[in-house]
Design a protein around this motif. Structure first.
Motif, PDB file in Angstrom:
ATOM      1  N   UNK A  80       0.862  -1.170  -0.077  1.00 35.56           N
ATOM      2  CA  UNK A  80       0.131  -0.244  -0.048  1.00 35.56           C
ATOM      3  C   UNK A  80       0.793   1.167   0.063  1.00 35.56           C
ATOM      4  N   UNK A  81       0.620   2.109  -0.939  1.00 32.79           N
ATOM      5  CA  UNK A  81       1.512   3.414  -1.078  1.00 32.79           C
ATOM      6  C   UNK A  81       1.193   4.552  -0.329  1.00 32.79           C
ATOM      7  N   UNK A 107       2.311  -4.745   3.566  1.00 31.50           N
ATOM      8  CA  UNK A 107       3.319  -3.630   3.567  1.00 31.50           C
ATOM      9  C   UNK A 107       3.037  -2.277   3.423  1.00 31.50           C
ATOM     10  N   UNK A 108       3.318  -1.469   4.634  1.00 31.86           N
ATOM     11  CA  UNK A 108       2.651  -0.079   4.405  1.00 31.86           C
ATOM     12  C   UNK A 108       3.680   0.857   5.023  1.00 31.86           C
ATOM     13  N   UNK A 125       3.457  -5.099   8.166  1.00 30.42           N
ATOM     14  CA  UNK A 125       4.710  -4.553   8.465  1.00 30.42           C
ATOM     15  C   UNK A 125       4.577  -3.154   7.913  1.00 30.42           C
ATOM     16  N   UNK A 126       5.265  -2.474   9.046  1.00 29.71           N
ATOM     17  CA  UNK A 126       5.578  -0.814   8.650  1.00 29.71           C
ATOM     18  C   UNK A 126       6.751  -0.549   8.620  1.00 29.71           C
ATOM     19  N   UNK A 127       7.095   0.465   7.177  1.00 32.29           N
ATOM     20  CA  UNK A 127       8.403   0.691   6.808  1.00 32.29           C
ATOM     21  C   UNK A 127       8.441   2.353   6.717  1.00 32.29           C
ATOM     22  N   UNK A 128       9.598   2.667   7.124  1.00 33.74           N
ATOM     23  CA  UNK A 128      10.018   4.248   6.728  1.00 33.74           C
ATOM     24  C   UNK A 128      10.720   3.839   5.399  1.00 33.74           C
ATOM     25  N   UNK A 162      -0.020  13.122   8.104  1.00 37.93           N
ATOM     26  CA  UNK A 162       0.274  12.490   9.583  1.00 37.93           C
ATOM     27  C   UNK A 162       0.827  11.207   9.133  1.00 37.93           C
ATOM     28  N   UNK A 163       0.685  10.485   8.240  1.00 37.64           N
ATOM     29  CA  UNK A 163       1.312   9.210   7.565  1.00 37.64           C
ATOM     30  C   UNK A 163       2.122   9.249   6.390  1.00 37.64           C
ATOM     31  N   UNK A 164       3.021   8.335   6.461  1.00 42.67           N
ATOM     32  CA  UNK A 164       4.089   8.368   5.430  1.00 42.67           C
ATOM     33  C   UNK A 164       3.469   8.013   4.125  1.00 42.67           C
ATOM     34  N   UNK A 165       4.081   8.235   2.934  1.00 43.26           N
ATOM     35  CA  UNK A 165       3.812   7.699   1.636  1.00 43.26           C
ATOM     36  C   UNK A 165       5.002   7.207   0.882  1.00 43.26           C
ATOM     37  N   UNK A 166       4.713   6.444  -0.106  1.00 42.82           N
ATOM     38  CA  UNK A 166       5.948   6.124  -0.931  1.00 42.82           C
ATOM     39  C   UNK A 166       5.637   5.210  -1.996  1.00 42.82           C
ATOM     40  N   UNK A 167       6.922   4.670  -2.498  1.00 40.55           N
ATOM     41  CA  UNK A 167       6.739   3.607  -3.579  1.00 40.55           C
ATOM     42  C   UNK A 167       7.113   2.531  -3.026  1.00 40.55           C
ATOM     43  N   UNK A 168       7.649   1.492  -4.099  1.00 43.01           N
ATOM     44  CA  UNK A 168       8.239  -0.007  -3.616  1.00 43.01           C
ATOM     45  C   UNK A 168       9.127  -0.573  -4.678  1.00 43.01           C
ATOM     46  N   UNK A 169      10.366  -0.696  -4.076  1.00 46.76           N
ATOM     47  CA  UNK A 169      11.164  -1.431  -5.021  1.00 46.76           C
ATOM     48  C   UNK A 169      11.317  -2.890  -4.559  1.00 46.76           C
TER      49      UNK A 169
END
Length: 219
Positions: A80-81, A107-108, A125-128, A162-169
């Motif tokens: 989830x991005x 994965x978030x 699982x929560x990632x920075x 308030x929460x992070x965002x991103x993409x995934x490799x």
């Protein structure tokens, strides 16, 4: 125009184990099913009729999903991005957590785990940015890395950023792919390429899932 998914191939490929062929099925919007390295990964799943906090109002999809929820092969991981309703659709996530054979790994980005846990999803699982986790595939571990992109988050008027965002490799035995989620163009693309170049064949990803049309706001 729509092309019917090859259900027989997807099911057989899911059961192929180490012999799995790399495939991608675009389901709609930012939702895609990627089979690679012995695992099936679903990106930003939204199967609901509307991208909204309520089912009776809000942006309505123009086409049904290319695969319905009950037509999916087993999903090993869901990425989830960010928490916008068109990318983090809780009814879809809850349904996936109840799939036959057990929940996939969700994965978030940072701060988003609590939303899923509150909905009854516990395998999260929560990632920075630049952190990673692994899911075991038939050919070995598949690594999922959260990467920075240029976007923002928010599900209410009072929770912007308030929460992070991103993409995934994603790095699997024999293949890799990049999923940008939502993003404008930014140096993050070059940063990711530079960081991961030693791991990539000819310096590039095998597959890139990129948004289009992100022209406003200009940043």
């Amino acid at each position: 125009p729509r092309v019917a998914a090859d259900h027989a191939f997807l099911d057989a490929n899911a059961a192929a184990g180490a012999a799995m062929q790399t495939s991608v099925t675009w389901i709609g919007h930012a939702t895609a099913l990627v089979q690679m390295g012995g695992v099936a990964i679903l990106t930003d799943p939204i199967f609901s009729e509307r991208a909204s906090p309520v089912s009776f109002a809000g942006p309505k999809r123009a086409q049904p999903p290319g695969l319905a929820l009950d037509q999916l092969p087993r999903v090993d991981a869901v990425v989830v991005s960010h928490n916008h309703y068109d990318h983090c659709d809780l009814p879809s996530l809850v349904a996936l957590a109840k799939q036959r054979g057990g929940s996939p790994l969700f994965v978030v980005p940072l701060g988003l785990r609590a939303l899923l846990v509150e909905a009854g999803i516990d395998r999260v699982v929560e990632l920075d940015w630049w952190q990673s986790t692994k899911v075991e595939g038939a050919s070995g571990p598949v690594e999922i890395v959260l990467v920075p992109v240029q976007h923002w988050s928010g599900r209410r008027l009072d929770d912007r950023m308030r929460t992070l965002w991103g993409g995934y490799a994603v790095f699997a035995p024999g293949g890799s792919f990049y999923f940008a989620g939502d993003t404008g163009y930014s140096p993050d693309f070059a940063d990711a390429r530079a960081r991961f170049a030693p791991r990539l064949v000819d310096g590039g990803f095998d597959l890139a899932l990129l948004p289009i049309g992100a022209y406003e706001p200009r940043w």
